[in-house]
Design a protein around this motif. Structure first.
Motif, PDB file in Angstrom:
ATOM      1  N   ASN A 106       0.846  -1.195   0.000  1.00  0.00           N
ATOM      2  CA  ASN A 106       0.000   0.000   0.000  1.00  0.00           C
ATOM      3  C   ASN A 106       0.883   1.247   0.000  1.00  0.00           C
ATOM      4  OD1 ASN A 106      -2.249   1.523  -0.107  1.00  0.00           O
ATOM      5  ND2 ASN A 106      -2.838   1.266   2.040  1.00  0.00           N
ATOM      6  N   ALA A 107       1.749   1.287  -0.984  1.00  0.00           N
ATOM      7  CA  ALA A 107       2.772   2.339  -1.026  1.00  0.00           C
ATOM      8  C   ALA A 107       2.151   3.712  -1.261  1.00  0.00           C
ATOM      9  CB  ALA A 107       3.758   2.032  -2.157  1.00  0.00           C
ATOM     10  N   GLU A 108       2.924   4.716  -0.876  1.00  0.00           N
ATOM     11  CA  GLU A 108       2.441   6.068  -1.077  1.00  0.00           C
ATOM     12  C   GLU A 108       2.559   6.463  -2.547  1.00  0.00           C
ATOM     13  OE1 GLU A 108       3.627   8.342   2.516  1.00  0.00           O
ATOM     14  OE2 GLU A 108       3.785   9.946   1.026  1.00  0.00           O
ATOM     15  N   ARG A 109       3.520   5.808  -3.215  1.00  0.00           N
ATOM     16  CA  ARG A 109       3.780   6.196  -4.600  1.00  0.00           C
ATOM     17  C   ARG A 109       4.570   5.083  -5.287  1.00  0.00           C
ATOM     18  NH1 ARG A 109       6.224  10.858  -3.347  1.00  0.00           N
ATOM     19  NH2 ARG A 109       8.359  10.337  -3.902  1.00  0.00           N
ATOM     20  N   LEU A 110       4.343   4.956  -6.585  1.00  0.00           N
ATOM     21  CA  LEU A 110       5.159   4.041  -7.387  1.00  0.00           C
ATOM     22  C   LEU A 110       5.950   4.890  -8.376  1.00  0.00           C
ATOM     23  CD1 LEU A 110       5.986   1.369  -8.793  1.00  0.00           C
ATOM     24  CD2 LEU A 110       3.793   1.416  -9.985  1.00  0.00           C
ATOM     25  N   GLU A 111       7.265   4.775  -8.346  1.00  0.00           N
ATOM     26  CA  GLU A 111       8.071   5.547  -9.285  1.00  0.00           C
ATOM     27  C   GLU A 111       8.720   4.599 -10.281  1.00  0.00           C
ATOM     28  OE1 GLU A 111      10.881   8.079  -7.308  1.00  0.00           O
ATOM     29  OE2 GLU A 111       9.321   9.076  -6.113  1.00  0.00           O
ATOM     30  N   ILE A 112       8.448   4.816 -11.557  1.00  0.00           N
ATOM     31  CA  ILE A 112       9.055   3.990 -12.596  1.00  0.00           C
ATOM     32  C   ILE A 112      10.187   4.820 -13.205  1.00  0.00           C
ATOM     33  CG2 ILE A 112       8.665   2.827 -14.812  1.00  0.00           C
ATOM     34  CD1 ILE A 112       6.851   1.523 -12.864  1.00  0.00           C
ATOM     35  N   TRP A 113      11.432   4.409 -12.974  1.00  0.00           N
ATOM     36  CA  TRP A 113      12.598   5.152 -13.487  1.00  0.00           C
ATOM     37  C   TRP A 113      13.044   4.539 -14.800  1.00  0.00           C
ATOM     38  CZ3 TRP A 113      14.867   9.471 -11.172  1.00  0.00           C
ATOM     39  CH2 TRP A 113      14.270   9.860  -9.960  1.00  0.00           C
ATOM     40  N   THR A 114      13.135   5.369 -15.827  1.00  0.00           N
ATOM     41  CA  THR A 114      13.432   4.826 -17.160  1.00  0.00           C
ATOM     42  C   THR A 114      14.535   5.636 -17.828  1.00  0.00           C
ATOM     43  OG1 THR A 114      11.995   6.298 -18.387  1.00  0.00           O
ATOM     44  CG2 THR A 114      10.955   4.366 -17.457  1.00  0.00           C
ATOM     45  N   ASP A 115      14.835   5.254 -19.068  1.00  0.00           N
ATOM     46  CA  ASP A 115      15.857   6.010 -19.806  1.00  0.00           C
ATOM     47  C   ASP A 115      15.231   7.057 -20.720  1.00  0.00           C
ATOM     48  OD1 ASP A 115      14.752   4.190 -21.465  1.00  0.00           O
ATOM     49  OD2 ASP A 115      16.622   3.281 -22.137  1.00  0.00           O
ATOM     50  N   VAL A 116      13.965   7.396 -20.496  1.00  0.00           N
ATOM     51  CA  VAL A 116      13.343   8.526 -21.216  1.00  0.00           C
ATOM     52  C   VAL A 116      12.709   9.461 -20.183  1.00  0.00           C
ATOM     53  CG1 VAL A 116      12.883   7.339 -23.392  1.00  0.00           C
ATOM     54  CG2 VAL A 116      11.233   7.176 -21.536  1.00  0.00           C
ATOM     55  N   PRO A 117      12.490  10.727 -20.577  1.00  0.00           N
ATOM     56  CA  PRO A 117      12.026  11.703 -19.585  1.00  0.00           C
ATOM     57  C   PRO A 117      10.579  11.527 -19.113  1.00  0.00           C
ATOM     58  CG  PRO A 117      13.049  12.782 -21.488  1.00  0.00           C
ATOM     59  CD  PRO A 117      12.864  11.353 -21.847  1.00  0.00           C
ATOM     60  N   GLY A 118       9.811  10.665 -19.748  1.00  0.00           N
ATOM     61  CA  GLY A 118       8.421  10.486 -19.332  1.00  0.00           C
ATOM     62  C   GLY A 118       7.623   9.991 -20.508  1.00  0.00           C
ATOM     63  N   MET A 119       6.284  10.109 -20.414  1.00  0.00           N
ATOM     64  CA  MET A 119       5.460   9.738 -21.567  1.00  0.00           C
ATOM     65  C   MET A 119       5.268  10.988 -22.416  1.00  0.00           C
ATOM     66  SD  MET A 119       2.706   7.209 -19.844  1.00  0.00           S
ATOM     67  CE  MET A 119       2.171   6.024 -21.040  1.00  0.00           C
ATOM     68  N   PHE A 120       5.163  10.786 -23.722  1.00  0.00           N
ATOM     69  CA  PHE A 120       5.055  11.923 -24.640  1.00  0.00           C
ATOM     70  C   PHE A 120       3.758  11.866 -25.439  1.00  0.00           C
ATOM     71  CE2 PHE A 120       9.362  12.387 -23.470  1.00  0.00           C
ATOM     72  CZ  PHE A 120       9.632  13.736 -23.660  1.00  0.00           C
ATOM     73  N   SER A 121       3.429  13.027 -26.001  1.00  0.00           N
ATOM     74  CA  SER A 121       2.172  13.126 -26.749  1.00  0.00           C
ATOM     75  C   SER A 121       2.198  12.305 -28.030  1.00  0.00           C
ATOM     76  CB  SER A 121       1.865  14.585 -27.059  1.00  0.00           C
ATOM     77  OG  SER A 121       2.959  15.164 -27.746  1.00  0.00           O
ATOM     78  N   CYS A 122       3.368  11.931 -28.517  1.00  0.00           N
ATOM     79  CA  CYS A 122       3.476  10.936 -29.582  1.00  0.00           C
ATOM     80  C   CYS A 122       4.921  10.482 -29.603  1.00  0.00           C
ATOM     81  CB  CYS A 122       3.029  11.479 -30.944  1.00  0.00           C
ATOM     82  SG  CYS A 122       3.980  12.851 -31.500  1.00  0.00           S
ATOM     83  N   ASN A 123       5.248   9.575 -30.506  1.00  0.00           N
ATOM     84  CA  ASN A 123       6.606   9.036 -30.507  1.00  0.00           C
ATOM     85  C   ASN A 123       7.613  10.153 -30.821  1.00  0.00           C
ATOM     86  OD1 ASN A 123       8.996   7.808 -30.967  1.00  0.00           O
ATOM     87  ND2 ASN A 123       8.280   6.519 -32.674  1.00  0.00           N
ATOM     88  N   PRO A 124       8.429  10.554 -29.857  1.00  0.00           N
ATOM     89  CA  PRO A 124       9.302  11.707 -30.075  1.00  0.00           C
ATOM     90  C   PRO A 124      10.392  11.443 -31.113  1.00  0.00           C
ATOM     91  CG  PRO A 124       9.735  10.713 -27.936  1.00  0.00           C
ATOM     92  CD  PRO A 124       8.569   9.986 -28.519  1.00  0.00           C
ATOM     93  N   HIS A 125      10.676  10.175 -31.393  1.00  0.00           N
ATOM     94  CA  HIS A 125      11.683   9.903 -32.415  1.00  0.00           C
ATOM     95  C   HIS A 125      11.137  10.238 -33.797  1.00  0.00           C
ATOM     96  CE1 HIS A 125      14.346   8.291 -29.493  1.00  0.00           C
ATOM     97  NE2 HIS A 125      13.385   7.510 -29.055  1.00  0.00           N
ATOM     98  N   ALA A 126       9.830  10.144 -33.946  1.00  0.00           N
ATOM     99  CA  ALA A 126       9.235  10.504 -35.234  1.00  0.00           C
ATOM    100  C   ALA A 126       8.874  11.989 -35.257  1.00  0.00           C
ATOM    101  CB  ALA A 126       7.999   9.657 -35.489  1.00  0.00           C
ATOM    102  N   ILE A 127       8.416  12.522 -34.137  1.00  0.00           N
ATOM    103  CA  ILE A 127       7.953  13.921 -34.085  1.00  0.00           C
ATOM    104  C   ILE A 127       8.696  14.614 -32.939  1.00  0.00           C
ATOM    105  CG2 ILE A 127       5.905  15.414 -33.881  1.00  0.00           C
ATOM    106  CD1 ILE A 127       5.231  13.504 -35.999  1.00  0.00           C
TER     107      ILE A 127
END
Ligand code: LLP
Length: 862
Positions: free
Chosen positions: A226-247
C-alpha cells in the motif's frame, strides 16, 4: 533507523538504468534522498540490458557449443559491470552462474525446455543483477536487504489459461498484504531490493510475468505494501504526446488519469507496461515516470485526479502492421446471424479482433499483429473458410492512428481542421471506442507518420493546456536546433562558405558536387541493375547532369523538351542512353522522339489504336500499371485506377494483337509506381509483375522498374536500405536472368546534395505562435505547401546557440500556405540571419515559379 509507519514507496529501474556505474551512482543518490525524506523504499529492478535476450537464446539453442558461448557472454557482462562497481562477480554470483550452467547444459542435451525450466532460466537475469545491485548500494553505506521476489509475489491460477501463460505470463494477486508489511516492520529494514519480472506459483515453482514485466512487478509490490507512490525510473524523460523519435515536437505529458495512461500504454507507447497500471489504480497509488539520467526533470504523473483545464486529447499513437479483413456481402442487410457466423470463423482460427466497423453490406475488422502472430500461417485456410460466407479482402500494410484522451466525442467539432488531413488519404476504417477514450483511423502505413505529424500539429501543438503538456522532446534533449542531429552532413562543414554565398547572392539553392558523386557511387552499388537512368525532372542543373553523364548514367525524360535539352548538353550521347517516358503527350512529341532514335515508351493503348502507322515496324517500350501505387503523398503515387499513368493489364491482350499485326516490337516493359518509397521490396515486386507481363511479349529484353527511391525527410526517419533493395533485385535476377534490369531514380541522386539558403527578413509574434520570415518561400520551394513535406531547417548563423523558440518559418508570398516549416525549434532569429532548408536538391528549383513576381532562388554548384 527503522521507521515503523507504512510510508513505503516503490522504485523500479529498467535494464538500461542498472547497467552502468554512472547510473548506479544516480540510483544510490536517489535512494539516499528518499530515505532522508523519511520514506521506506522497495527497489525493484530488471536484468542487465540485453541479458534477457541472451537467456532466451540459451533456451532456443540446442547445440552445447553455441550455448556455452552465450553463457560465457552473460557471465562476462556481469563481470564487467561488477568490475566497474568495484565488486567481484564470480564470488557474488557463483550460485547463479552454476545454476545457469546446469540448466543450459540440460536444455542443450534434451533439446527442449519445459515452461518451468524456461522460467527458471529467465529468472536468473534478475537474480544476478539484483545481487550485484544490493552489494553495490551496501558498499555505498546503505543498509539494504536483498529479497527473493518469489517469496513475496504469488501468481494466481487463471481459469482457462494455458500452462504456458500460467508460467511465462503469470498474473499475481493485487490485494494489500498486511502480513508482508508486518514482517518487514519486524525485520526493520528501510530499504529492500528485489527482482522485477519473477514470482512463484502455489507449489513454489518459479514463474515469470512476461517480457517487460518488471513494471508490473513494481506495481504489485506497491499494491502489497500500500505504497504512497510508485516511481518507474526509465531512460526517457516520461510519456510523450506521440513518438518523439518521429515527431521531435512531441510534448511531455505532465499528468494523465489512470484510464488515459492505460489507453496510451495499450496503444503502443513503450514507456510503461500496459499491465502495470491496474494494480496501482485499484489502491489509488499515484505512478510517477522519472528519468534516471536527470532525476530533476518532473516526468509524468499518473493518478485519479483530473483537473478541469486538462487537455481532452493527450496523445496520438500509431500501431503499425495492422491487418484489415474486409467482408463484403449483399445478403447481410437484416440477415440474422451473419456476424455470429463470421466471427465464429475468426474464433476457430484463434484470431483476436481489435476494431470493427459495419455497414449494410460490409463489415471490416482489424487484427492487431501482436495478438495474432500466427496469421500468416493460417491465412489461406482462414480466407477460404470465410469466403463461404462473404467476399473477403485482406488489406495489409496499414497502421492504426489513434487520438487518445477522454470525452473525445465531445470535442470532435474542434477537430474540424484536423480532418482536412484526410482529404489526401484513404481511410480504411474509423472507430470510436465505446469508452470514449480513443478515436482511431486505419490508414496506409506509409501515410501514418505524416498523418500523425499533422494531427499533432493541429490538436496538440496548439493546445494551451499547460497542466497537461510540458516541454517538447527537442527542448528537453539538448537545446540545439533542428539541424543538430545532422552531424555528418556535408553542409555542416561548409557553413562559412554557405553564409557568405547567401549574403552575397541572396536566396540560393546550393548543390554539393562531391556529395552527388558519392551518392551516384552508392546507387551504382545496386549491382543487379544493368543500366541506371537519371530522371532529370528532379533537378535539371547542367553541371549536375554532367556528373551523371560522366558516371555513365542514362537520362529519363518525360517531355520532348527534356530530350532536346539532354541532346543539347551531350550531342554525342548514345541514343540508347535516353528514355522518353511521357504521359498524355501530343503525337508530335512521339514523332520527334522516334526521329531522334531514343527509346520511346507508350503508356496508353490510345497511341497504338489511333497512331498505329507512326509505330509500324518500330521498337517500343510499354509502361504497365501494376495496379497499385506507392509514395510519400497521394499526388506522387502513379499506379492503380486513381492514377492517370500506365496501361492497365486488362488491355494488354488488345495491345498484343495490335503490335503483332503491325510488326511493332515491344523491346521493354516499364513501371513506375510512385515517388518517395521506403519499402526496399518495392522494386523487386514491380520486376516480378513486369516479368509476368513479359510472358505475353516475346521480344522483351529490358525491364525498367522505375524510380521512386525515398530519402529521409529528417534525421529521425529511417533511411531506405539500398542493400535490401539490391537483395530483392538480385533474387529477381537469379530467377529471370534473361532480362536486363533498368532503374530510373531522380530524388535519391540529388535530394540530400541540395540546400536552400535564405536570409531572415522580419520576425513576428502572434500570441503563442512565432513567425520567422525569410526572403523566399513557396515560389522557390513549393513542396511543403503542396505535399506537406518536411524539410529540416536550421539557422546557420546561430547554429551553436541554444534553440529556444518554436517558430513557423514563412516566405514573402501572399498566401497563408507559404510556409517552409511549422513548429520548428530554432534559436532566436534576427533580421539578416541565414536560414538553411535541408534536403532540397530534388524537386526544388525545378518546381519553382515567379509567382508574385518574385524571382525564385538561383542555383549554385560548389
Ligand atoms: N520515372 C518516372 C516515370 C517518373 O515519373 C518519376 C518521377 C521518376 C522516374 C523519378 O522518381 P523519383 O526517383 O525522383 O522519386 N514533385 C514530387 C515528385 C514527383 C515525381 C514525379 N515522377 C516531389 O517533390 O516529391
Amino acid at each position: 533507523m527503522t521507521n515503523n509507519s507504512h510510508n513505503w514507496i516503490v522504485l523500479k529501474f529498467g535494464g538500461t538504468s542498472v547497467s552502468s556505474l554512472s547510473n548506479w551512482q544516480n540510483i544510490t543518490s536517489i535512494l539516499q534522498d528518499k530515505l532522508s525524506e523519511g520514506y521506506r523504499v522497495c527497489l525493484v529492478h530488471s536484468a542487465l540490458s540485453g541479458i534477457s535476450n541472451k537467456l532466451e537464446e540459451i533456451i532456443d539453442l540446442s547445440s552445447t557449443d553455441e550455448s556455452e558461448t552465450v553463457l560465457e557472454e552473460i557471465k562476462q557482462q556481469h563481470r564487467d559491470l561488477a568490475n566497474d562497481l568495484g565488486l567481484d562477480a564470480d564470488e557474488l554470483l557463483s550460485g547463479e552462474f552454476e545454476e545457469l550452467e546446469q540448466l543450459s547444459r540440460g536444455v542443450a542435451l534434451l533439446e527442449e525446455a519445459g515452461y518451468h525450466v524456461q522460467a527458471r532460466i529467465m529468472a536468473l537475469g534478475e537474480l544476478m543483477s539484483t545481487k550485484l545491485g544490493v552489494a553495490y548500494v551496501k558498499s555505498q553505506g546503505l543498509d539494504a536487504e536483498w529479497k527473493d521476489a518469489r517469496m513475496l509475489l504469488k501468481s494466481i491460477p487463471v481459469e482457462n489459461a494455458s500452462e504456458k501463460s500460467l508460467v511465462l505470463s503469470a498474473i499475481c494477486d493485487t490485494s494489500e498484504d498486511k502480513e508482508l508489511q508486518q514482517q518487514l516492520d519486524e525485520e526493520g529494514h528501510d530499504l529492500i531490493l528485489t527482482q522485477g519480472f519473477i514470482a512463484s506459483d502455489n507449489s513454489n515453482k518459479t514463474v515469470v510475468l512476461g517480457r517487460g514485466g518488471s513494471d508490473v512487478s513494481a506495481s504489485y509490490f506497491a499494491a502489497k505494501l500500500n505504497a504512497e507512490r510508485l516511481e518507474i525510473w526509465t531512460d526517457v524523460p516520461g510519456m510523450f504526446s506521440c513518438n518523439p523519435h518521429a515527431i521531435p515536437s512531441a510534448r511531455l505529458l505532465k499528468h494523465l488519469s489512470y484510464a488515459e495512461a492505460q489507453e496510451i500504454a495499450t496503444n503502443g507507447a513503450k514507456v510503461l507496461h500496459p499491465r502495470c497500471i491496474m494494480p496501482a489504480r485499484v489502491h489509488n497509488i499515484p505512478i510517477q515516470i522519472k528519468w534516471t539520467q536527470d532525476p530533476e526533470q518532473e516526468g509524468t504523473t499518473i493518478s485519479s485526479a483530473v483537473a478541469d483545464d486538462e487537455a481532452l486529447v493527450k496523445a496520438i499513437s500509431v500501431r503499425d502492421n495492422v491487418i484489415l479483413v474486409s467482408m463484403e456481402t449483399l445478403g447481410m442487410w437484416q440477415q440474422v446471424g451473419f456476424l455470429a457466423d463470421a466471427f465464429d470463423v475468426f474464433k476457430q482460427y484463434g484470431l483476436s479482433i481489435d476494431l470493427v466497423s459495419t455497414s449494410d453490406s460490409n463489415v471490416t475488422v482489424s487484427l492487431d499483429p501482436g495478438a495474432n502472430t500466427h496469421f500468416n500461417e493460417i491465412r489461406d485456410e482462414f480466407v477460404d473458410d470465410l469466403n463461404e460466407l462473404c467476399r473477403v479482402e485482406i488489406i495489409e500494410s496499414t497502421s492504426a492512428v489513434s487520438l487518445l484522451g477522454r470525452h473525445i466525442r465531445t470535442i470532435l467539432h474542434q477537430l474540424g481542421s484536423a480532418f482536412e488531413v484526410f482529404q489526401e488519404h484513404e481511410v480504411y476504417l474509423v472507430s470510436q471506442a465505446a469508452n470514449d477514450l480513443n478515436f482511431t483511423f486505419v490508414v496506409a502505413s506509409d501515410q501514418a507518420d505524416r498523418l500523425v505529424q499533422q494531427l499533432h500539429e493541429q490538436v496538440i501543438s496548439k493546445s494551451s493546456a499547460q497542466v497537461s503538456f510540458g516541454p517538447t522532446w527537442q527542448q528537453i534533449n539538448g537545446s540545439h536546433s533542428d539541424g543538430a542531429p545532422y552531424k555528418d552532413t556535408w553542409w555542416k562543414g561548409k557553413r562559412e562558405t554557405l553564409i557568405q554565398l547567401a549574403e552575397k547572392e541572396g536566396p540560393a539553392y546550393v548543390y554539393d558536387s562531391d556529395h552527388i558523386t558519392e551518392t551516384v557511387d552508392n546507387v551504382k552499388g545496386l549491382e543487379s541493375l544493368d543500366q541506371l537512368f537519371y530522371a532529370i525532372k528532379a533537378n535539371d542543373n547542367e553541371e549536375l547532369l554532367k556528373i551523371f553523364y560522366e558516371k555513365g548514367l542514362g537520362f529519363e525524360c518525360v517531355s520532348i523538351g527534356e530530350v532536346e535539352y539532354v541532346l543539347d548538353q551531350f550531342p554525342d550521347i548514345d541514343r540508347e542512353r535516353i528514355l522518353f517516358t511521357p504521359n498524355f503527350a501530343p503525337r508530335s512529341e512521339y514523332e520527334q522522339a522516334l526521329q531522334e532514335g531514343v527509346h520511346v515508351t507508350l503508356d496508353n493503348i490510345f497511341a497504338l489504336q489511333e497512331w498505329t502507322g507512326l509505330f509500324e515496324g518500330q521498337d517500343i517500350f510499354l509502361r504497365i500499371d501494376p495496379g497499385h501505387g506507392h509514395g510519400h503523398h497521394k499526388h506522387v503515387r502513379t499506379g492503380g485506377v486513381n492514377s492517370k499513368f500506365g496501361i492497365p493489364r486488362f488491355e494488354l491482350e488488345e495491345v498484343k494483337s495490335i503490335v503483332d499485326e503491325h510488326n511493332i516490337r515491344v523491346k521493354g516493359l516499364h513501371a513506375h509506381i510512385g515517388s518517395g518509397i521506403k519499402d526496399p521490396e518495392s522494386w523487386k515486386r514491380t520486376a516480378l509483375v513486369l516479368a509476368e507481363v513479359a510472358q505475353q511479349f516475346e521480344d522483351v529484353e529490358y525491364l525498367d522498374v522505375g524510380g521512386g527511391l525515398g530519402v529521409r525527410e529528417n534525421e529521425m526517419q529511417s533511411v531506405l536500405p539500398l542493400g535490401e533493395v539490391e537483395q530483392g533485385l538480385s533474387e529477381f535476377k537469379k530467377a529471370f536472368s534473361q532480362y536486363k534490369l533498368w532503374m530510373e531514380p531522380g530524388r535519391y541522386l540529388v535530394a540530400t546534395a541540395g540546400v536552400l539558403l535564405a536570409r531572415v527578413t522580419q520576425t513576428k509574434g502572434k500570441g503563442k505562435i512565432r513567425y520567422v520570415g525569410v526572403e523566399t518561400g513557396m515560389n522557390s520551394l513549393i513542396r511543403p505547401a503542396l505535399y506537406g513535406s518536411h524539410h529540416s531547417i536550421v539557422n546557420l548563423s546561430r547554429i551553436d546557440e541554444p534553440a529556444t523558440q518554436i517558430s513557423n518559418i514563412v516566405g514573402p508570398i501572399c498566401e497563408s500556405g507559404d510556409k517552409l516549416g511549422i513548429d520548428r525549434l530554432l534559436p532566436e532569429s534576427q533580421e539578416g540571419d541565414v536560414v538553411l532548408i535541408a534536403n532540397t536538391g530534388a524537386y526544388g528549383h525545378v518546381m519553382s515559379s515567379t509567382y508574385n513576381m518574385r524571382a525564385p532562388a538561383r542555383e549554385i554548384v560548389i
